[in-house]
Design an enzyme around this catalytic site. Structure first.
Site, PDB file in Angstrom:
ATOM      1  N   LYS A  73       0.852  -1.198   0.000  1.00  0.00           N
ATOM      2  CA  LYS A  73       0.000   0.000   0.000  1.00  0.00           C
ATOM      3  C   LYS A  73       0.885   1.244   0.000  1.00  0.00           C
ATOM      4  O   LYS A  73       1.901   1.293   0.713  1.00  0.00           O
ATOM      5  CB  LYS A  73      -0.874  -0.052   1.259  1.00  0.00           C
ATOM      6  CG  LYS A  73      -1.928   1.032   1.363  1.00  0.00           C
ATOM      7  CD  LYS A  73      -2.790   0.771   2.604  1.00  0.00           C
ATOM      8  CE  LYS A  73      -3.891   1.785   2.781  1.00  0.00           C
ATOM      9  NZ  LYS A  73      -4.750   1.491   3.963  1.00  0.00           N
ATOM     10  N   SER A 148      -9.542   1.413   2.974  1.00  0.00           N
ATOM     11  CA  SER A 148      -8.724   2.195   2.082  1.00  0.00           C
ATOM     12  C   SER A 148      -7.655   1.392   1.348  1.00  0.00           C
ATOM     13  O   SER A 148      -7.083   1.884   0.386  1.00  0.00           O
ATOM     14  CB  SER A 148      -8.061   3.324   2.864  1.00  0.00           C
ATOM     15  OG  SER A 148      -7.214   2.785   3.863  1.00  0.00           O
ATOM     16  N   SER A 172      -9.621  -0.952   7.176  1.00  0.00           N
ATOM     17  CA  SER A 172      -9.078  -0.810   5.823  1.00  0.00           C
ATOM     18  C   SER A 172      -8.361  -2.019   5.253  1.00  0.00           C
ATOM     19  O   SER A 172      -8.001  -2.014   4.079  1.00  0.00           O
ATOM     20  CB  SER A 172      -8.135   0.389   5.760  1.00  0.00           C
ATOM     21  OG  SER A 172      -8.901   1.553   5.641  1.00  0.00           O
TER      22      SER A 172
END
Ligand code: GLN
Length: 471
Positions: A73, A148, A172
């Site tokens: 990420k 996310s 997330s």
């Protein structure tokens, strides 16, 4: 998956370089439509990693992660690659060092393929709040992948990486894993170092794996877990448990999580799982977490409060901001211009909220009260885990929703986190497993939780549940 690939690598049926090429080709083919990766590792940096991995595998053929292509990420530092947090304010920032988790993965020979899309600074539940465009769900391109860590989940689901790292402050990792049919594990607060993670809410953030099965998540977790002098919250956790016989396992179903508004197909499939667990000898009882309805409001005070102070450091004078100080304006004008254009709508909304709840006069009414509620939520969880070993709940109220469906309604977007934020507030480990698929063929998720620091026990139980879930 990782174990099978590892076998092929040590038998030399496949070479690490060829394996990496397969994933790079997949990225070339599909990233255009998915927008899962924001940047790709290539050239000498990538070649060096491949060479390192070959040496590690040669010297230690037991090393399961050597040569395994992993996505990260884009809110974690990977030396030599951009780290943008999907924000314009960090558009050109190249990391000068590795986050602790990356260092640990590289020591085991994992290959970092590139950096994945996210909601700006990890603020969101759909990956639509990225300054670089939304990520699309590989199951249906019109739907969100969740967020996310949506780029990480989409990348794994579409075979653009074997596994990925995500971060989870309020859901997330688990929510996108649920929307993309994957396993996503949020470790206990303090299990994994956050050094080199761009902080959203420091008392809630954790890094964890997203993968196709529990075994892969466990392999990655074992590589990144443990004490780090650079993150004072970390503890050392070792895997010293032996698999538990299902007949001695006690499960709790918190009644506050099985309420109206949860998709009926999710409910039905959880009922089916409970039936199978009972048949396997597990004892199941209803339990109560009475403060559940306060978790979301409490989260949406603590998280913006901490985010507003964490984001203060992005003043545009550091971290290679393209909108940099031009010397012609006053400092205040510069800050207003830079922060006003550098941060997207969602970070601005949260900075405003956070500064408000921390301001004199409101601190006691909001922030202090939220901290008290968090403490009470922790006590509730401790009490429940004296009664049962694990909790089972839905991960999300619904399957993946269409792109654009919630972007103009922040409250309804925040509701997507209703079942996931409590684990962060209580600091307990929680995992999403794929429960099955709905009539439209979209993945549904189930969440399992355990007491604080019972991470290995939860992973062990999850493997047993995963077996029961296989058709
Ligand atoms: N969706 C939640 C939020 O917007 C959780 C984010 C996260 O876990 N990083 O705050």
């Amino acid at each position: 998956m990782i174990k099978e690939i590892h076998q092929k690598l040590i038998s030399q049926e496949v070479k690490i370089g060829d394996l990496v090429n397969v994933y790079c080709d997949n990225i070339k083919k599909r990233n255009g439509e998915l927008n899962a990766f924001l940047s790709i590792n290539k050239g000498s940096l990538l070649n060096q990693e491949i060479q390192n991995a070959e040496t590690i595998l040669h010297n230690n053929p037991e090393e399961l992660l050597a040569g395994i292509p992993i996505a990260v990420k884009d809110n974690m530092l990977v030396k030599g690659l951009k780290t943008t947090a999907a924000s314009k304010i960090l558009e050109d920032y190249v990391a000068a060092e590795d986050a602790t988790v990356i260092k640990r993965l590289k020591e085991k020979g994992a290959i970092i393929l590139g950096k994945t899309n996210l909601d700006e600074f990890a603020m969101g539940s759909s990956t639509e709040h990225s300054a670089f465009g939304p990520t699309h769900n590989p199951y249906n391109l019109d739907l969100v992948p969740g967020g996310s860590s949506g780029g990480s989940a989409a990348a794994v689901a579409a075979d653009l990486a074997v596994a990925a790292l995500g971060s989870d402050t309020g859901g997330s990792i688990r929510q996108p894993a649920s929307f993309c049919g994957l396993v996503g594990f949020k470790p206990s607060y303090g299990a994994v170092s956050r050094y080199g993670l761009l902080a959203l809410s420091s008392s809630l953030d954790q890094i964890g794996p997203i993968a196709k099965n529990v075994s892969d998540c466990k392999i990655i977790f074992e590589a990144i877990v443990g004490k780090d002098n650079k993150d004072a919250t970390t503890v050392s956790l070792v895997n010293n448990i032996s698999p538990k016989d299902l007949k001695s396992v006690k499960i709790g179903l918190p009644k506050e999580y099985f309420v109206e508004g949860v998709d009926s197909e999710i409910k039905t499939q959880i009922d089916l799982l409970i039936k199978k667990l009972k048949e396997a000898g597990v004892s199941v009882e209803e339990v109560s977490l009475p403060l559940t309805s306060l978790a979301l409001p409490c989260y949406y005070i603590i998280m913006p409060a901490e985010a507003s102070s964490n984001l203060g450091r992005y003043d545009g004078l550091r971290y290679a901001n393209p909108n940099g100080f031009n010397g012609k304006e006053g400092l205040l004008d510069y800050y207003l211009r830079n922060k006003g254009t550098g941060f997207g709508k969602e970070p601005r909304r949260r900075i405003l909220l956070g500064t408000y709840v921390l301001s004199a006069g409101y601190y006691d009414t909001y922030y202090k009260k939220a901290l008290q509620i968090q403490e009470a939520i922790r006590r509730d969880f401790n009490k429940v885990f004296e009664q049962v070993d694990y909790l089972i709940t839905p991960t999300t109220p619904t399957a993946a929703f269409p792109i654009g469906a919630k972007t103009n309604d922040p409250l309804s977007m925040y509701l997507a986190d209703i079942f996931t934020v409590s684990a962060n507030l209580a600091g307990v480990p929680a995992i999403n497993l794929n429960l099955g698929f709905n009539k439209q063929g979209l993945p549904l998720g189930v969440q399992l939780m355990a007491g604080r620091y019972k991470d290995f026990s939860l992973l062990d139980f999850s493997e047993q549940v995963e077996r029961l879930l296989k058709p």
